[in-house]
Design a protein around this motif. Sequence first.
Motif, PDB file in Angstrom:
ATOM      1  N   VAL A  12     -36.972  47.362 -24.829  1.00  0.00           N
ATOM      2  CA  VAL A  12     -36.917  45.979 -25.278  1.00  0.00           C
ATOM      3  C   VAL A  12     -37.010  45.939 -26.794  1.00  0.00           C
ATOM      4  CG1 VAL A  12     -38.021  43.723 -25.136  1.00  0.00           C
ATOM      5  CG2 VAL A  12     -38.017  45.233 -23.161  1.00  0.00           C
ATOM      6  N   GLY A  13     -36.057  45.258 -27.412  1.00  0.00           N
ATOM      7  CA  GLY A  13     -36.093  45.041 -28.846  1.00  0.00           C
ATOM      8  C   GLY A  13     -36.375  43.581 -29.121  1.00  0.00           C
ATOM      9  N   HIS A  14     -36.570  43.268 -30.378  1.00  0.00           N
ATOM     10  CA  HIS A  14     -36.815  41.881 -30.759  1.00  0.00           C
ATOM     11  C   HIS A  14     -35.779  41.441 -31.766  1.00  0.00           C
ATOM     12  CE1 HIS A  14     -40.570  41.133 -28.636  1.00  0.00           C
ATOM     13  NE2 HIS A  14     -40.889  42.388 -28.892  1.00  0.00           N
ATOM     14  N   GLY A  15     -35.270  40.249 -31.592  1.00  0.00           N
ATOM     15  CA  GLY A  15     -34.293  39.675 -32.502  1.00  0.00           C
ATOM     16  C   GLY A  15     -34.713  38.278 -32.893  1.00  0.00           C
ATOM     17  N   ASP A  16     -33.892  37.642 -33.702  1.00  0.00           N
ATOM     18  CA  ASP A  16     -34.195  36.299 -34.184  1.00  0.00           C
ATOM     19  C   ASP A  16     -33.083  35.354 -33.758  1.00  0.00           C
ATOM     20  OD1 ASP A  16     -35.812  34.504 -35.601  1.00  0.00           O
ATOM     21  OD2 ASP A  16     -34.437  34.586 -37.299  1.00  0.00           O
ATOM     22  N   LYS A  17     -33.438  34.259 -33.105  1.00  0.00           N
ATOM     23  CA  LYS A  17     -32.462  33.269 -32.682  1.00  0.00           C
ATOM     24  C   LYS A  17     -33.020  31.887 -33.000  1.00  0.00           C
ATOM     25  CE  LYS A  17     -29.823  31.681 -28.725  1.00  0.00           C
ATOM     26  NZ  LYS A  17     -29.603  31.784 -27.297  1.00  0.00           N
ATOM     27  N   ASP A  18     -32.351  31.180 -33.881  1.00  0.00           N
ATOM     28  CA  ASP A  18     -32.766  29.841 -34.303  1.00  0.00           C
ATOM     29  C   ASP A  18     -34.205  29.825 -34.831  1.00  0.00           C
ATOM     30  OD1 ASP A  18     -30.276  28.935 -33.486  1.00  0.00           O
ATOM     31  OD2 ASP A  18     -30.981  28.454 -31.470  1.00  0.00           O
ATOM     32  N   GLY A  19     -34.576  30.866 -35.555  1.00  0.00           N
ATOM     33  CA  GLY A  19     -35.908  30.931 -36.142  1.00  0.00           C
ATOM     34  C   GLY A  19     -37.002  31.331 -35.177  1.00  0.00           C
ATOM     35  N   SER A  37     -38.449  34.307 -32.326  1.00  0.00           N
ATOM     36  CA  SER A  37     -38.349  35.698 -31.914  1.00  0.00           C
ATOM     37  C   SER A  37     -37.995  35.754 -30.422  1.00  0.00           C
ATOM     38  CB  SER A  37     -39.674  36.417 -32.158  1.00  0.00           C
ATOM     39  OG  SER A  37     -39.581  37.761 -31.777  1.00  0.00           O
ATOM     40  N   VAL A  38     -36.974  36.522 -30.072  1.00  0.00           N
ATOM     41  CA  VAL A  38     -36.557  36.654 -28.675  1.00  0.00           C
ATOM     42  C   VAL A  38     -36.476  38.124 -28.299  1.00  0.00           C
ATOM     43  CG1 VAL A  38     -35.280  34.489 -28.567  1.00  0.00           C
ATOM     44  CG2 VAL A  38     -34.121  36.537 -29.328  1.00  0.00           C
ATOM     45  N   ARG A  39     -36.604  38.396 -26.995  1.00  0.00           N
ATOM     46  CA  ARG A  39     -36.459  39.770 -26.501  1.00  0.00           C
ATOM     47  C   ARG A  39     -34.975  40.103 -26.371  1.00  0.00           C
ATOM     48  NH1 ARG A  39     -39.612  40.473 -21.124  1.00  0.00           N
ATOM     49  NH2 ARG A  39     -38.485  38.602 -20.616  1.00  0.00           N
ATOM     50  N   MET A  40     -34.598  41.323 -26.769  1.00  0.00           N
ATOM     51  CA  MET A  40     -33.201  41.753 -26.725  1.00  0.00           C
ATOM     52  C   MET A  40     -33.106  43.080 -25.968  1.00  0.00           C
ATOM     53  SD  MET A  40     -31.685  39.498 -28.898  1.00  0.00           S
ATOM     54  CE  MET A  40     -30.233  40.209 -29.561  1.00  0.00           C
ATOM     55  N   CYS A  41     -31.987  43.279 -25.274  1.00  0.00           N
ATOM     56  CA  CYS A  41     -31.687  44.546 -24.606  1.00  0.00           C
ATOM     57  C   CYS A  41     -31.206  45.531 -25.665  1.00  0.00           C
ATOM     58  CB  CYS A  41     -30.622  44.331 -23.537  1.00  0.00           C
ATOM     59  SG  CYS A  41     -30.012  45.850 -22.794  1.00  0.00           S
ATOM     60  N   LYS A  42     -31.772  46.738 -25.689  1.00  0.00           N
ATOM     61  CA  LYS A  42     -31.370  47.744 -26.667  1.00  0.00           C
ATOM     62  C   LYS A  42     -30.001  48.345 -26.336  1.00  0.00           C
ATOM     63  CE  LYS A  42     -34.892  48.567 -29.562  1.00  0.00           C
ATOM     64  NZ  LYS A  42     -34.851  48.930 -30.943  1.00  0.00           N
ATOM     65  N   LYS A  43     -29.560  48.246 -25.061  1.00  0.00           N
ATOM     66  CA  LYS A  43     -28.287  48.857 -24.676  1.00  0.00           C
ATOM     67  C   LYS A  43     -27.101  47.924 -24.905  1.00  0.00           C
ATOM     68  CE  LYS A  43     -30.093  52.318 -21.623  1.00  0.00           C
ATOM     69  NZ  LYS A  43     -30.050  52.993 -20.355  1.00  0.00           N
ATOM     70  N   CYS A  44     -27.205  46.675 -24.442  1.00  0.00           N
ATOM     71  CA  CYS A  44     -26.060  45.765 -24.586  1.00  0.00           C
ATOM     72  C   CYS A  44     -26.229  44.752 -25.715  1.00  0.00           C
ATOM     73  CB  CYS A  44     -25.770  45.048 -23.265  1.00  0.00           C
ATOM     74  SG  CYS A  44     -27.030  43.881 -22.756  1.00  0.00           S
ATOM     75  N   GLY A  45     -27.461  44.610 -26.230  1.00  0.00           N
ATOM     76  CA  GLY A  45     -27.695  43.717 -27.357  1.00  0.00           C
ATOM     77  C   GLY A  45     -27.822  42.249 -27.014  1.00  0.00           C
ATOM     78  N   LYS A  46     -27.822  41.895 -25.722  1.00  0.00           N
ATOM     79  CA  LYS A  46     -27.913  40.493 -25.329  1.00  0.00           C
ATOM     80  C   LYS A  46     -29.374  40.076 -25.172  1.00  0.00           C
ATOM     81  CE  LYS A  46     -23.426  40.281 -23.149  1.00  0.00           C
ATOM     82  NZ  LYS A  46     -22.686  40.057 -21.922  1.00  0.00           N
ATOM     83  N   GLU A  47     -29.591  38.771 -25.226  1.00  0.00           N
ATOM     84  CA  GLU A  47     -30.941  38.222 -25.124  1.00  0.00           C
ATOM     85  C   GLU A  47     -31.445  38.308 -23.678  1.00  0.00           C
ATOM     86  OE1 GLU A  47     -33.197  33.949 -25.620  1.00  0.00           O
ATOM     87  OE2 GLU A  47     -31.157  34.169 -26.359  1.00  0.00           O
TER      88      GLU A  47
END
Length: 101
Positions: free
Chosen positions: A80-87, A89-99
Amino acid sequence: MKIKTNDTVEVITGKDKGTRGSVEKVFPVEKRIVIGGVNIVKRHQKATSNRAGGIIEKPAPINVSNAMLVCPHCDLKTKVGHGDKDGKSVRMCKKCGKEIT
């Protein structure tokens, strides 16, 4: 913790290795999770006025490091990675990059 209630996870080690299930309960302080149908133990239960006694089977907690999250988009176990969406923090898939919701 990166795994939350109702996430689908796959057990990566132990007697239930390879089994997928949904997370029923999370214990963040102990770093343990309860997965439905995994790590089933038998417990002796005394009879009360509401229920009968006997031997019951129920899932016991396992360490969170023994399970990996399954991405709902690519259906693979992933980190599990973390990304930024609309300010936020959301969890992201490290393989496909989707939320991961």
